[in-house]
Write a protein that holds these residues in place. Structure first.
Motif, PDB file in Angstrom:
ATOM      1  N   GLU A 296    -133.626 -37.909  26.325  1.00  0.00           N
ATOM      2  CA  GLU A 296    -134.347 -38.742  25.335  1.00  0.00           C
ATOM      3  C   GLU A 296    -135.899 -37.535  24.854  1.00  0.00           C
ATOM      4  OE1 GLU A 296    -136.848 -41.713  26.838  1.00  0.00           O
ATOM      5  OE2 GLU A 296    -135.505 -42.602  27.920  1.00  0.00           O
ATOM      6  N   ILE A 297    -135.583 -36.625  25.445  1.00  0.00           N
ATOM      7  CA  ILE A 297    -136.430 -34.972  24.898  1.00  0.00           C
ATOM      8  C   ILE A 297    -135.599 -34.659  23.814  1.00  0.00           C
ATOM      9  CG2 ILE A 297    -137.263 -32.997  25.819  1.00  0.00           C
ATOM     10  CD1 ILE A 297    -137.731 -34.133  28.374  1.00  0.00           C
ATOM     11  N   ALA A 298    -134.482 -34.311  23.459  1.00  0.00           N
ATOM     12  CA  ALA A 298    -133.984 -33.594  22.784  1.00  0.00           C
ATOM     13  C   ALA A 298    -133.932 -34.678  21.356  1.00  0.00           C
ATOM     14  CB  ALA A 298    -132.563 -33.682  23.183  1.00  0.00           C
ATOM     15  N   GLU A 299    -133.949 -36.087  21.583  1.00  0.00           N
ATOM     16  CA  GLU A 299    -133.803 -36.768  20.154  1.00  0.00           C
ATOM     17  C   GLU A 299    -135.321 -36.930  19.730  1.00  0.00           C
ATOM     18  OE1 GLU A 299    -132.383 -40.769  21.184  1.00  0.00           O
ATOM     19  OE2 GLU A 299    -130.228 -39.707  21.746  1.00  0.00           O
ATOM     20  N   PHE A 300    -136.577 -36.460  20.836  1.00  0.00           N
ATOM     21  CA  PHE A 300    -137.537 -36.466  20.776  1.00  0.00           C
ATOM     22  C   PHE A 300    -137.571 -35.276  19.238  1.00  0.00           C
ATOM     23  CE2 PHE A 300    -141.685 -33.912  21.967  1.00  0.00           C
ATOM     24  CZ  PHE A 300    -142.568 -34.926  21.447  1.00  0.00           C
ATOM     25  N   LEU A 301    -137.619 -33.941  20.401  1.00  0.00           N
ATOM     26  CA  LEU A 301    -137.912 -32.569  19.610  1.00  0.00           C
ATOM     27  C   LEU A 301    -136.730 -32.590  18.051  1.00  0.00           C
ATOM     28  CD1 LEU A 301    -136.917 -30.424  22.670  1.00  0.00           C
ATOM     29  CD2 LEU A 301    -139.706 -30.662  21.158  1.00  0.00           C
ATOM     30  N   SER A 302    -136.118 -33.595  18.043  1.00  0.00           N
ATOM     31  CA  SER A 302    -134.218 -33.268  17.220  1.00  0.00           C
ATOM     32  C   SER A 302    -135.468 -34.080  15.757  1.00  0.00           C
ATOM     33  CB  SER A 302    -133.793 -34.257  16.880  1.00  0.00           C
ATOM     34  OG  SER A 302    -132.949 -33.265  18.348  1.00  0.00           O
ATOM     35  N   ASP A 303    -136.615 -35.405  15.852  1.00  0.00           N
ATOM     36  CA  ASP A 303    -136.988 -35.641  15.431  1.00  0.00           C
ATOM     37  C   ASP A 303    -138.725 -34.880  14.563  1.00  0.00           C
ATOM     38  OD1 ASP A 303    -135.081 -37.279  14.892  1.00  0.00           O
ATOM     39  OD2 ASP A 303    -136.046 -39.065  16.182  1.00  0.00           O
ATOM     40  N   HIS A 304    -139.105 -34.315  15.955  1.00  0.00           N
ATOM     41  CA  HIS A 304    -140.425 -33.399  14.991  1.00  0.00           C
ATOM     42  C   HIS A 304    -140.386 -32.717  14.199  1.00  0.00           C
ATOM     43  CE1 HIS A 304    -144.529 -31.922  16.123  1.00  0.00           C
ATOM     44  NE2 HIS A 304    -144.389 -33.385  17.357  1.00  0.00           N
ATOM     45  N   PRO A 305    -141.650 -32.682  13.688  1.00  0.00           N
ATOM     46  CA  PRO A 305    -141.816 -32.375  12.098  1.00  0.00           C
ATOM     47  C   PRO A 305    -141.949 -30.774  11.901  1.00  0.00           C
ATOM     48  CG  PRO A 305    -143.711 -33.454  12.471  1.00  0.00           C
ATOM     49  CD  PRO A 305    -142.582 -34.107  13.100  1.00  0.00           C
ATOM     50  N   GLN A 306    -142.586 -29.923  13.588  1.00  0.00           N
ATOM     51  CA  GLN A 306    -142.523 -28.534  13.821  1.00  0.00           C
ATOM     52  C   GLN A 306    -141.379 -27.990  14.608  1.00  0.00           C
ATOM     53  OE1 GLN A 306    -145.762 -27.449  13.326  1.00  0.00           O
ATOM     54  NE2 GLN A 306    -147.104 -28.602  13.150  1.00  0.00           N
ATOM     55  N   VAL A 307    -140.520 -28.408  14.972  1.00  0.00           N
ATOM     56  CA  VAL A 307    -138.829 -27.747  15.591  1.00  0.00           C
ATOM     57  C   VAL A 307    -137.974 -27.509  14.633  1.00  0.00           C
ATOM     58  CG1 VAL A 307    -137.439 -28.551  17.335  1.00  0.00           C
ATOM     59  CG2 VAL A 307    -139.975 -29.647  17.741  1.00  0.00           C
ATOM     60  N   LYS A 308    -137.987 -26.299  14.258  1.00  0.00           N
ATOM     61  CA  LYS A 308    -137.485 -25.953  14.043  1.00  0.00           C
ATOM     62  C   LYS A 308    -135.848 -26.289  14.067  1.00  0.00           C
ATOM     63  CE  LYS A 308    -137.430 -21.777  11.310  1.00  0.00           C
ATOM     64  NZ  LYS A 308    -136.882 -20.423  11.666  1.00  0.00           N
ATOM     65  N   LYS A 309    -135.134 -26.137  15.113  1.00  0.00           N
ATOM     66  CA  LYS A 309    -134.150 -26.089  15.670  1.00  0.00           C
ATOM     67  C   LYS A 309    -133.866 -26.602  16.992  1.00  0.00           C
ATOM     68  CE  LYS A 309    -129.379 -24.105  15.209  1.00  0.00           C
ATOM     69  NZ  LYS A 309    -128.981 -24.885  14.995  1.00  0.00           N
ATOM     70  N   VAL A 310    -132.712 -27.275  17.979  1.00  0.00           N
ATOM     71  CA  VAL A 310    -132.999 -28.552  19.331  1.00  0.00           C
ATOM     72  C   VAL A 310    -131.128 -27.747  19.430  1.00  0.00           C
ATOM     73  CG1 VAL A 310    -132.742 -30.065  21.119  1.00  0.00           C
ATOM     74  CG2 VAL A 310    -134.407 -29.660  18.378  1.00  0.00           C
ATOM     75  N   TYR A 311    -131.078 -26.845  20.848  1.00  0.00           N
ATOM     76  CA  TYR A 311    -129.921 -26.904  21.584  1.00  0.00           C
ATOM     77  C   TYR A 311    -129.797 -27.749  22.565  1.00  0.00           C
ATOM     78  CZ  TYR A 311    -130.615 -22.612  17.948  1.00  0.00           C
ATOM     79  OH  TYR A 311    -130.432 -21.469  17.084  1.00  0.00           O
ATOM     80  N   TYR A 312    -128.924 -29.023  22.430  1.00  0.00           N
ATOM     81  CA  TYR A 312    -128.822 -29.228  22.982  1.00  0.00           C
ATOM     82  C   TYR A 312    -127.496 -30.358  23.717  1.00  0.00           C
ATOM     83  CZ  TYR A 312    -128.989 -32.820  27.771  1.00  0.00           C
ATOM     84  OH  TYR A 312    -128.427 -34.055  28.261  1.00  0.00           O
ATOM     85  N   PRO A 313    -126.116 -29.505  24.946  1.00  0.00           N
ATOM     86  CA  PRO A 313    -124.986 -30.537  23.893  1.00  0.00           C
ATOM     87  C   PRO A 313    -125.046 -31.790  23.794  1.00  0.00           C
ATOM     88  CG  PRO A 313    -124.846 -28.869  25.955  1.00  0.00           C
ATOM     89  CD  PRO A 313    -126.037 -29.487  25.517  1.00  0.00           C
ATOM     90  N   GLY A 314    -125.778 -32.438  24.372  1.00  0.00           N
ATOM     91  CA  GLY A 314    -125.862 -33.937  24.465  1.00  0.00           C
ATOM     92  C   GLY A 314    -125.640 -34.845  22.893  1.00  0.00           C
ATOM     93  N   LEU A 315    -126.830 -33.891  21.893  1.00  0.00           N
ATOM     94  CA  LEU A 315    -126.393 -34.867  20.364  1.00  0.00           C
ATOM     95  C   LEU A 315    -125.485 -34.047  19.678  1.00  0.00           C
ATOM     96  CD1 LEU A 315    -130.002 -31.972  20.190  1.00  0.00           C
ATOM     97  CD2 LEU A 315    -129.821 -34.544  19.874  1.00  0.00           C
ATOM     98  N   GLU A 316    -124.736 -35.190  18.647  1.00  0.00           N
ATOM     99  CA  GLU A 316    -123.681 -35.171  18.273  1.00  0.00           C
ATOM    100  C   GLU A 316    -124.246 -33.562  17.369  1.00  0.00           C
ATOM    101  OE1 GLU A 316    -123.602 -38.988  16.480  1.00  0.00           O
ATOM    102  OE2 GLU A 316    -123.114 -39.875  18.433  1.00  0.00           O
ATOM    103  N   ASN A 317    -124.544 -33.202  16.754  1.00  0.00           N
ATOM    104  CA  ASN A 317    -124.310 -32.081  15.951  1.00  0.00           C
ATOM    105  C   ASN A 317    -125.458 -30.495  16.573  1.00  0.00           C
ATOM    106  OD1 ASN A 317    -127.093 -31.401  16.543  1.00  0.00           O
ATOM    107  ND2 ASN A 317    -128.119 -31.498  15.126  1.00  0.00           N
ATOM    108  N   HIS A 318    -124.514 -30.533  17.865  1.00  0.00           N
ATOM    109  CA  HIS A 318    -124.768 -29.441  18.586  1.00  0.00           C
ATOM    110  C   HIS A 318    -122.769 -29.094  18.619  1.00  0.00           C
ATOM    111  CE1 HIS A 318    -123.580 -26.476  22.309  1.00  0.00           C
ATOM    112  NE2 HIS A 318    -124.907 -26.494  21.917  1.00  0.00           N
TER     113      HIS A 318
END
Ligand SMILES: *Cc1c(COP(=O)(O)O)cnc(C)c1O
Length: 377
Positions: free
Chosen positions: A258-280
Motif C-alpha cells: 500500500e505504501i509503495a503504491e501511495f508513493l508511486s502515485d505521489h507527484p513529489q516522488v521521483k522514483k520508487v524501488y519496491y520489488p512488489g511493484l510491477e514496474n520493478h
C-alpha cells in the motif's frame, strides 16, 4: 506443514523434563561429566548450549537445511563463513552488499590474502566474467540494499556448479519466510537475525543454515574454533521472534504494498524501488524465487532538502539505522549507511541525496501513509 505453522512448530519446542512450552534459557558455561571423557552431549557452551542448539535446529528447518548455526552478530556469521577459505582464494560478491560485508572484504580479508571482485550479480554475465582460476566463493545478497536489486538464484547456482564455487546467499532482506536459497542449490544461507528474524530491535545476532553434512561439520569446527557464538539469552529471544515471523512478514508486506503504491502515485516522488511493484526490474524474478516481496522500500524524494523535510515531519517512522522490526524505520542511505561511498559512485548507483529508505513495520497503514503524506506535501 504450511509456512506460518512451520515458524511456530519447527525445531525443538519446549522442555521434555518439565513440560514447559518455551525452551528454557540454559545460562550455563560447563556441564558435569559422569566420567572423564564422557559427556551428556554438552561439554562446554562455546561448543554447544541447549538453548542455542534449539535455535540452531529451528534455523536449519525453516531454511530447509540440515544444520543451523547461531553467531554473535550477522558479521560474526559472515566472517566465520569466510574462514572456510584460505589465503590465495578469490571471492566474487554482489556490488551493493551490506556495508559491513564490503568493509570486511576490502579492509580485513584482503590482509589475509583473500582477494575479491564486486559485480552486479543481477547480471549473470558479469558474474561469469569475474570468475578467475582461484575463485572459490560466489557471495550474493538478494534483494539488495537500498535499491532492492534482485539476483537470479538458479543462474547463480549454474555458474557456481560450472566453476566449482561455494554459493553463499545473504537472505536477511527476504527472510526464511519468503525465500529459501538452499532450495535453489545454494550451499550456505545466512542472516543478520538482528533484523526481521529477531524483529523487535532488541538483539544482535547472525544465523547460518546448510544442507550438506560435511559443510555442516566444517562450519561447526570453525564456529567452535573462532568462538563468535550467540549467548543463551539472545538465542531465546530469537526463538521467540521466529514464532511470529510469518505473522509479521504478512503484515509488513501488506503495509508495504500500500505504501509503495501511495508513493508511486505521489507527484513529489521521483522514483520508487519496491520489488512488489510491477514496474520493478526484479518483479517477475522475485515471483519465481520468493513467496513474497518483503518490507523494504526506497524512494527518491528529489533532493537532500526534501528528504530532510520528510524526516522532520514523520512521527511513526523512526530515524535509525537497521531494519526489519515491528516499528517502521526511515533512513537516508547517502548520509547514513552508504556515506562512505564517494558521491560520484553513489549517484552512479542511484543512491542520490534525496533517496529515502523505509523499513515498513506492523503499524496501521493509514497512520504510516498519513505520516508520509505530511512529510511530502
Ligand atoms: C545488518 C546486516 C548484516 C550485518 O549484521 P549484524 O547483525 O549487524 O552484524 C549483514 N547483511 C545484511 C543484509 C544486513 O542488513
Amino acid at each position: 506443514m504450511k509456512r506460518k505453522t512451520k515458524m511456530v512448530h519447527s525445531g525443538i519446542t519446549g522442555d521434555k523434563q518439565t513440560g514447559a512450552v518455551s525452551v528454557p534459557i540454559y545460562q550455563v558455561s560447563t556441564y558435569k561429566q559422569p566420567e572423564a571423557g564422557k559427556h551428556t552431549g554438552y561439554e562446554y557452551s562455546r561448543t554447544g548450549n541447549p538453548t542455542r542448539h534449539a535455535l540452531e535446529t529451528v534455523v536449519a528447518e525453516i531454511e530447509n537445511g540440515t544444520r543451523g548455526f547461531a553467531f554473535a552478530s550477522g558479521m560474526a556469521a559472515i566472517t566465520s563463513i569466510m574462514m572456510l577459505l584460505k589465503a590465495g582464494d578469490h571471492i566474487v560478491l554482489t556490488d551493493d552488499v551490506y556495508g559491513g560485508t564490503y568493509r570486511l572484504a576490502t579492509k580485513v580479508l584482503n590482509r589475509m590474502d583473500l582477494s575479491h571482485d564486486f559485480v552486479d550479480t543481477s547480471n549473470p554475465e558479469e558474474v561469469e566474467n569475474a570468475v578467475k582460476p582461484n575463485t572459490k566463493m560466489l557471495y550474493i545478497e538478494t534483494p539488495t540494499n537500498p535499491l532492492l536489486k534482485v539476483t537470479d538464484l538458479k543462474k547463480m547456482k549454474e555458474i557456481a556448479d560450472k566453476h566449482d564455487l561455494l554459493l553463499v546467499v545473504d537472505n536477511t532482506f527476504a527472510t526464511p519466510y519468503w525465500q529459501n536459497p538452499l532450495d535453489f542449490g545454494a550451499d550456505i544461507v545466512l542472516h543478520s537475525a538482528t533484523k526481521y528474524i529477531g524483529g523487535h530491535s532488541d538483539v544482535v545476532s547472525g544465523l547460518v543454515a546448510v544442507k550438506d553434512d560435511q559443510l555442516g561439520e566444517d562450519i561447526h569446527f570453525i564456529q567452535n574454533s573462532v568462538g563468535a557464538v550467540l549467548g543463551p539469552q539472545d538465542s531465546w529471544l530469537l526463538l521467540r521472534g521466529i514464532k511470529t515471523l510469518g505473522l509479521r512478514m504478512e503484515a509488513i508486506e501488506k503495509n508495504s504494498l500500500e505504501i509503495a503504491e501511495f508513493l508511486s502515485d505521489h507527484p513529489q516522488v521521483k522514483k520508487v524501488y519496491y520489488p512488489g511493484l510491477e514496474n520493478h526490474p526484479g518483479h517477475e524474478l522475485t515471483k519465481q524465487q520468493s513467496a513474497g516481496f518483503g518490507g523494504m522500500i526506497s524512494f527518491d524524494a528529489g533532493s537532500g532538502e526534501k528528504a530532510d523535510e520528510i524526516l522532520r515531519n514523520v512521527q511513526y517512522f523512526t530515524l535509525a539505522e537497521s531494519l526489519g522490526a515491528v516499528e517502521s524505520l526511515i533512513s537516508i542511505p547517502a548520509r547514513m549507511t552508504h556515506a562512505s561511498i564517494p558521491k560520484d559512485r553513489r549517484e552512479e548507483l542511484g543512491i542520490t541525496d534525496g533517496l529515502i529508505r523505509l523499513s515498513v513495520g506492523i503499524e496501521d497503514v493509514e497512520d504510516l501513509i498519513a505520516d508520509l503524506e505530511k512529510g511530502l506535501s
